[in-house]
Write a protein that holds these residues in place. Sequence first.
Motif, PDB file in Angstrom:
ATOM      1  N   ALA A 125       0.825  -1.212   0.000  1.00  0.00           N
ATOM      2  CA  ALA A 125       0.000   0.000   0.000  1.00  0.00           C
ATOM      3  C   ALA A 125       0.864   1.268   0.000  1.00  0.00           C
ATOM      4  O   ALA A 125       2.046   1.216   0.351  1.00  0.00           O
ATOM      5  N   SER A 126       0.244   2.390  -0.378  1.00  0.00           N
ATOM      6  CA  SER A 126       0.961   3.675  -0.338  1.00  0.00           C
ATOM      7  C   SER A 126      -0.001   4.836  -0.504  1.00  0.00           C
ATOM      8  O   SER A 126      -0.958   4.759  -1.265  1.00  0.00           O
ATOM      9  N   THR A 127       0.278   5.912   0.200  1.00  0.00           N
ATOM     10  CA  THR A 127      -0.379   7.192  -0.083  1.00  0.00           C
ATOM     11  C   THR A 127       0.662   8.159  -0.642  1.00  0.00           C
ATOM     12  O   THR A 127       0.595   8.596  -1.781  1.00  0.00           O
ATOM     13  N   ARG A 128       1.671   8.495   0.184  1.00  0.00           N
ATOM     14  CA  ARG A 128       2.670   9.507  -0.185  1.00  0.00           C
ATOM     15  C   ARG A 128       3.512   9.129  -1.392  1.00  0.00           C
ATOM     16  O   ARG A 128       3.757   9.966  -2.268  1.00  0.00           O
ATOM     17  N   THR A 129       3.967   7.888  -1.434  1.00  0.00           N
ATOM     18  CA  THR A 129       4.892   7.505  -2.506  1.00  0.00           C
ATOM     19  C   THR A 129       4.178   7.545  -3.849  1.00  0.00           C
ATOM     20  O   THR A 129       4.680   8.112  -4.832  1.00  0.00           O
ATOM     21  N   ARG A 159       7.653  -0.570  -5.444  1.00  0.00           N
ATOM     22  CA  ARG A 159       7.529  -0.810  -3.994  1.00  0.00           C
ATOM     23  C   ARG A 159       7.218  -2.297  -3.831  1.00  0.00           C
ATOM     24  O   ARG A 159       6.198  -2.779  -4.321  1.00  0.00           O
ATOM     25  N   HIS A 179      14.398   2.368   2.287  1.00  0.00           N
ATOM     26  CA  HIS A 179      13.424   3.354   1.784  1.00  0.00           C
ATOM     27  C   HIS A 179      14.222   4.612   1.379  1.00  0.00           C
ATOM     28  O   HIS A 179      14.106   5.665   2.013  1.00  0.00           O
ATOM     29  N   GLN A 207      12.640   8.209   0.808  1.00  0.00           N
ATOM     30  CA  GLN A 207      12.196   8.899   2.022  1.00  0.00           C
ATOM     31  C   GLN A 207      13.370   9.620   2.680  1.00  0.00           C
ATOM     32  O   GLN A 207      13.224  10.741   3.165  1.00  0.00           O
ATOM     33  N   MET A 244       4.993  -2.871   6.811  1.00  0.00           N
ATOM     34  CA  MET A 244       4.191  -3.666   5.867  1.00  0.00           C
ATOM     35  C   MET A 244       4.910  -4.981   5.564  1.00  0.00           C
ATOM     36  O   MET A 244       6.118  -4.994   5.341  1.00  0.00           O
ATOM     37  N   CYS A 303       8.271   9.240   8.886  1.00  0.00           N
ATOM     38  CA  CYS A 303       7.994   9.161   7.436  1.00  0.00           C
ATOM     39  C   CYS A 303       6.496   9.089   7.150  1.00  0.00           C
ATOM     40  O   CYS A 303       6.079   9.369   6.032  1.00  0.00           O
ATOM     41  N   LEU A 304       5.697   8.703   8.157  1.00  0.00           N
ATOM     42  CA  LEU A 304       4.252   8.558   8.057  1.00  0.00           C
ATOM     43  C   LEU A 304       3.908   7.338   7.172  1.00  0.00           C
ATOM     44  O   LEU A 304       4.672   7.051   6.272  1.00  0.00           O
ATOM     45  N   PRO A 305       2.803   6.658   7.373  1.00  0.00           N
ATOM     46  CA  PRO A 305       1.748   6.982   8.332  1.00  0.00           C
ATOM     47  C   PRO A 305       2.182   6.700   9.776  1.00  0.00           C
ATOM     48  O   PRO A 305       2.961   5.792  10.020  1.00  0.00           O
ATOM     49  N   ARG A 320       8.842  14.898  -0.308  1.00  0.00           N
ATOM     50  CA  ARG A 320       8.924  13.711  -1.171  1.00  0.00           C
ATOM     51  C   ARG A 320       8.719  14.140  -2.624  1.00  0.00           C
ATOM     52  O   ARG A 320       9.385  13.655  -3.534  1.00  0.00           O
TER      53      ARG A 320
HETATM   54  N1   CP Z   1       6.271   7.466   3.858  1.00  0.00           N
HETATM   55  C1   CP Z   1       5.741   6.729   2.881  1.00  0.00           C
HETATM   56  O1   CP Z   1       6.447   6.104   2.064  1.00  0.00           O
HETATM   57  O2   CP Z   1       4.387   6.766   2.836  1.00  0.00           O
HETATM   58  P1   CP Z   1       3.419   5.864   1.970  1.00  0.00           P
HETATM   59  O3   CP Z   1       3.498   4.465   2.502  1.00  0.00           O
HETATM   60  O4   CP Z   1       2.063   6.476   2.131  1.00  0.00           O
HETATM   61  O5   CP Z   1       3.873   5.899   0.532  1.00  0.00           O
END
Ligand code: CP
Length: 303
Positions: free
Chosen positions: A52-56, A104, A131, A134, A224, A259-261, A287
């Motif tokens: 999963a990912s939001t930012r990347t 990823r 990573h 990041q 993850m 780095c979040l989340p 990022r």
């Molecule tokens: N920090 C980071 O890589 O966030 P995501 O998992 O949302 O991509």
Amino acid sequence: MPIKHFLQFNDISKDEFDYLMKSSRDIKARFKRYEPYYPLQDRTLVMIFEKASTRTRLSFEAGMHQLGGSAIYLNTKDSQLGRGEPVEDAAQVISRMCDIVMIRTYEQEIIERFAANSRVPVVNGLTNEYHPCQILADIFTFIEHRGSIQGKTVAWVGDGNNMCATWLQAAEMLDFKVNISTPSDYNIDPAKTNIKGTHHEWFEDPMDACKGADLVTTDVWTSMGFENENKARRRAFADFQVDTEMMDVAHPEALFMHCLPAHRGEEVAAEVIDGPKSVVWDEAENRLHTQKALMEFLLLGRK
Ligand code: CP
Ligand code: NVA
């Protein structure tokens, strides 16, 4: 010319790192001025996500559009990768149809095999081991707030995971120190992470690791791919929450990064991540800028 990949932090030299920081600053400034900049017109990025990912996803996809190119999202579920197509075959095919690939995935070995069969640059968008994108953004953020990171101390509290390993690679290249505090069973294994071990020290007590640090940083207790260990990890990491006491023993101008989340009340207290020393939103935004600089560099070289 050999293809330049970014599979781990030390795939770039110190000189290239300095160039990327400068280029990220220029790219960010143009973005803030709404100035069109399309060096990657007609170029295509393929993004492969096995996690999963939001930012990347967002930063790579938006970044490629902003540089004039386009981005295509593939995941394991909807592509033949999830049905057993060999990574080597996928690399041959995908890299004939695009200009750059971001992946990823799980083991670092998967991305190495992909890159070995790719005609185009491959970027690590997170593996179990590293990573690197990041850390580019994190150090860019540190420099924006505090200047050079050389000679500074970063306290890493929590899991000896992909983020921690990448901080260690960066410390050796850029000559800063990482104080690590992890439960002993979750410490980093230098042999597995391509680090010499010259720029870090392990502390049993996270308070000791944070003493005088210029930056305190942490990450999720369960990365993850390790979800089945979640219960045991919550027990093991209970004393490794970054809280105000830890921030108070750090340097008075210390920053907090994640780095979040994030999980407030687990690896970080709400007062810290939402407090005045936290730069997590800048870190997330950066990022975008640092990866735009990276993609431009991998495709076009230095300006
Ligand atoms: N920090 C980071 O890589 O966030 P995501 O998992 O949302 O991509
Ligand atoms: N260490 C975390 C980082 C998430 C961005 C993970 O691998 O899940």
